[in-house]
Design a protein around this motif. Structure first.
Motif, short mmCIF file in Angstrom:
data_model
loop_
_atom_site.label_atom_id
_atom_site.label_comp_id
_atom_site.label_asym_id
_atom_site.label_seq_id
_atom_site.Cartn_x
_atom_site.Cartn_y
_atom_site.Cartn_z
N VAL A 78 -29.18 -32.98 -28.11
CA VAL A 78 -27.94 -33.20 -27.36
C VAL A 78 -28.18 -33.11 -25.86
O VAL A 78 -27.52 -33.81 -25.08
CB VAL A 78 -26.85 -32.19 -27.81
N ILE A 79 -29.13 -32.28 -25.43
CA ILE A 79 -29.42 -32.19 -23.99
C ILE A 79 -30.10 -33.47 -23.51
O ILE A 79 -29.76 -34.01 -22.45
CB ILE A 79 -30.28 -30.95 -23.70
N LEU A 80 -31.06 -33.97 -24.27
CA LEU A 80 -31.75 -35.19 -23.86
C LEU A 80 -30.84 -36.41 -23.88
O LEU A 80 -31.03 -37.34 -23.10
CB LEU A 80 -32.96 -35.43 -24.78
N LEU A 237 -16.47 -28.14 -28.89
CA LEU A 237 -17.10 -29.42 -29.19
C LEU A 237 -16.72 -30.50 -28.18
O LEU A 237 -17.46 -31.47 -28.01
CB LEU A 237 -16.71 -29.88 -30.60
N TYR A 238 -15.58 -30.34 -27.54
CA TYR A 238 -15.16 -31.37 -26.59
C TYR A 238 -16.15 -31.54 -25.43
O TYR A 238 -16.51 -32.68 -25.10
CB TYR A 238 -13.76 -31.07 -26.05
N PRO A 239 -16.62 -30.47 -24.77
CA PRO A 239 -17.64 -30.68 -23.73
C PRO A 239 -18.90 -31.34 -24.26
O PRO A 239 -19.53 -32.15 -23.57
CB PRO A 239 -17.92 -29.25 -23.22
N LEU A 240 -19.27 -30.99 -25.49
CA LEU A 240 -20.47 -31.58 -26.08
C LEU A 240 -20.30 -33.09 -26.26
O LEU A 240 -21.17 -33.88 -25.87
CB LEU A 240 -20.75 -30.91 -27.43
N VAL A 241 -19.19 -33.49 -26.84
CA VAL A 241 -18.94 -34.92 -27.05
C VAL A 241 -18.76 -35.64 -25.72
O VAL A 241 -19.24 -36.76 -25.53
CB VAL A 241 -17.70 -35.10 -27.95
N ARG A 242 -18.10 -34.97 -24.79
CA ARG A 242 -17.85 -35.60 -23.49
C ARG A 242 -19.14 -35.82 -22.71
O ARG A 242 -19.30 -36.85 -22.04
CB ARG A 242 -16.91 -34.69 -22.67
N MET A 243 -20.08 -34.91 -22.79
CA MET A 243 -21.31 -35.05 -22.02
C MET A 243 -22.24 -36.09 -22.63
O MET A 243 -23.05 -36.69 -21.94
CB MET A 243 -22.03 -33.71 -21.89
N LEU A 244 -22.14 -36.31 -23.96
CA LEU A 244 -22.98 -37.32 -24.59
C LEU A 244 -22.54 -38.71 -24.17
O LEU A 244 -23.36 -39.57 -23.86
CB LEU A 244 -22.91 -37.19 -26.11
N TYR A 245 -21.24 -38.95 -24.18
CA TYR A 245 -20.70 -40.22 -23.76
C TYR A 245 -21.39 -41.39 -24.48
O TYR A 245 -21.95 -42.29 -23.87
CB TYR A 245 -20.81 -40.38 -22.24
N THR A 246 -21.39 -41.31 -25.81
CA THR A 246 -22.06 -42.32 -26.63
C THR A 246 -21.03 -42.98 -27.54
O THR A 246 -19.82 -42.80 -27.38
CB THR A 246 -23.15 -41.67 -27.49
N SER A 247 -21.51 -43.75 -28.50
CA SER A 247 -20.63 -44.38 -29.46
C SER A 247 -19.98 -43.33 -30.36
O SER A 247 -20.45 -42.19 -30.45
CB SER A 247 -21.41 -45.38 -30.32
N ARG A 248 -18.92 -43.72 -31.02
CA ARG A 248 -18.25 -42.79 -31.93
C ARG A 248 -19.18 -42.34 -33.04
O ARG A 248 -19.16 -41.17 -33.45
CB ARG A 248 -17.01 -43.45 -32.54
N ALA A 254 -23.83 -36.18 -33.73
CA ALA A 254 -24.25 -35.06 -32.88
C ALA A 254 -23.37 -33.83 -33.11
O ALA A 254 -23.87 -32.71 -33.19
CB ALA A 254 -24.20 -35.48 -31.42
N ALA A 255 -22.06 -34.03 -33.21
CA ALA A 255 -21.15 -32.90 -33.42
C ALA A 255 -21.39 -32.25 -34.79
O ALA A 255 -21.34 -31.02 -34.92
CB ALA A 255 -19.70 -33.36 -33.30
N ALA A 256 -21.64 -33.07 -35.81
CA ALA A 256 -21.93 -32.52 -37.13
C ALA A 256 -23.23 -31.73 -37.12
O ALA A 256 -23.31 -30.63 -37.68
CB ALA A 256 -21.99 -33.65 -38.17
N LEU A 257 -24.25 -32.28 -36.49
CA LEU A 257 -25.54 -31.60 -36.42
C LEU A 257 -25.44 -30.31 -35.63
O LEU A 257 -25.98 -29.27 -36.03
CB LEU A 257 -26.57 -32.54 -35.78
N ALA A 294 -18.42 -33.84 -38.04
CA ALA A 294 -18.42 -35.29 -37.94
C ALA A 294 -17.02 -35.82 -37.62
O ALA A 294 -16.85 -36.72 -36.79
CB ALA A 294 -18.95 -35.90 -39.24
N LEU A 295 -16.01 -35.26 -38.29
CA LEU A 295 -14.64 -35.69 -38.03
C LEU A 295 -14.22 -35.37 -36.60
O LEU A 295 -13.61 -36.19 -35.90
CB LEU A 295 -13.69 -35.02 -39.02
N ALA A 296 -14.56 -34.16 -36.13
CA ALA A 296 -14.21 -33.77 -34.77
C ALA A 296 -14.92 -34.64 -33.74
O ALA A 296 -14.32 -35.07 -32.75
CB ALA A 296 -14.54 -32.30 -34.54
N GLY A 297 -16.21 -34.92 -33.96
CA GLY A 297 -16.93 -35.77 -33.03
C GLY A 297 -16.37 -37.17 -32.97
O GLY A 297 -16.32 -37.80 -31.90
#
Length: 312
Positions: A78-80, A237-248, A254-257, A294-297
């Motif tokens: 997730v960092i990379l 999880l919101y900051p995590l998903v927001r920083m990835l800025y990738t496809s759904r 990523a959120a599930a993992l 996965a649902l949250a992501g």
């Protein structure tokens, strides 16, 4: 060149795994968790003078290695993949890491294990998690070369903000899903183990519907606790998903993992919980976190207006 790049990235990820192991150990040492674990449980009768205090099992290393590589590898991923860098990325990693691995999980300990753990254990777990996350987040960002922004990066369009109605709807879906999945995996995975039912002194319930009714009549606070944990999960999880800025799809993955990697801590043997109970909780929380993460992501992902994210 490609081989050298892959090798260098692999060495960095191994370094992150090692850093996590060190930070986790430092957090445990500074919180005094090992000494607290040797205290008797207040709700249980004092052991005879001839009885020795239980020691940590000897097969600790295999479980610790699995835990270390799962968490270190997931955090490296997730960092990379993040488009953030520096202290902004450090803050996002710390919030997501500490909130999911410690705060959300230890709320269950407060609710169900307060009378089964030595006095001060839960407080020590919160302190250990905070210390480990505070040390690990900046070191991992630095080790993976994400402290400074890349020199060449394609511009990214700002994500379309969620309107209040959409946000409330998604949050309501996540709360309902969390409560259902929490009870579903708890009944069909964990509660099937008779040793676990004996450990918590709970009855054998014939059906899933009967378990819902039983908990509603006897312990309705369980549902409020699950709703509170949902809010913590979403906030972390919101900051995590927001920083990835990738496809759904990748955000859901990523959120599930990320949600599930912390469950491997239950593979660590400890003298406070029987191995069969810990193993049932492992499979229970692993399945729950994979599905809910996965649902949250998927629901928390916000795509850019007009076009997809441009590759770097």
């Amino acid at each position: 060149m490609a081989f050298r790049t892959i090798l260098f990235a692999g060495l960095r990820i191994l370094a992150v795994c090692f850093l996590f192991a060190v930070c986790f150990a430092i957090g445990g040492a500074l919180s005094g968790i090992d000494k607290i674990a040797q205290r008797p449980v207040a709700s249980q009768p004092a052991p005879p003078a001839t009885q020795q205090i239980p020691r940590a099992p000897e097969n600790f290393l295999p479980g610790f290695l699995i835990f270390t590589f799962c968490v270190g590898g997931t955090l490296s991923y997730v960092i990379l993949r993040s488009r953030w860098d520096g202290w902004t990325l450090v803050g996002a990693v710390f919030v997501s890491m500490y909130g999911i691995s410690t705060v959300a999980s230890q709320l269950d300990s407060v609710a169900f294990l307060s009378d089964k753990l030595p006095q001060g254990m839960i407080r020590a777990l919160f302190v250990q998690g905070a210390i480990a996350a505070a040390l690990f987040a900046p070191l991992a960002v630095l080790a993976l070369g994400k402290w400074r922004a890349a020199a060449l990066r394609a511009p990214v369009s700002p994500a379309a903000p969620l309107n209040p109605a959409s946000l409330i709807l998604r949050l309501a879906i996540l709360v309902a899903a969390f409560v259902f999945l929490y009870m579903f995996f708890g009944y069909y995975v964990a509660w099937r183990n008779p040793d676990l039912r004996h450990f918590y002194a709970g009855p054998e319930l014939p059906t899933f519907w009967a378990s819902l009714i039983h908990n509603w009549l006897r312990s309705p606070w369980i549902y409020a606790l699950a709703a509170l944990r949902t809010l913590i999960y979403v906030a972390c999880l919101y900051p995590l998903v927001r920083m990835l800025y990738t496809s759904r799809r990748e955000s859901a993955f990523a959120a599930a993992l990320f949600s599930a990697c912390w469950t491997t801590v239950l593979l660590l043997p400890n003298p406070l919980m029987p191995a069969t109970v810990a193993r049932s909780h492992f499979w229970e929380t692993l399945g729950f976190n994979l599905v809910f993460g996965a649902l949250a992501g998927w629901l928390l992902c916000r795509t850019a207006p007009g076009s997809q994210v441009q590759p770097t």
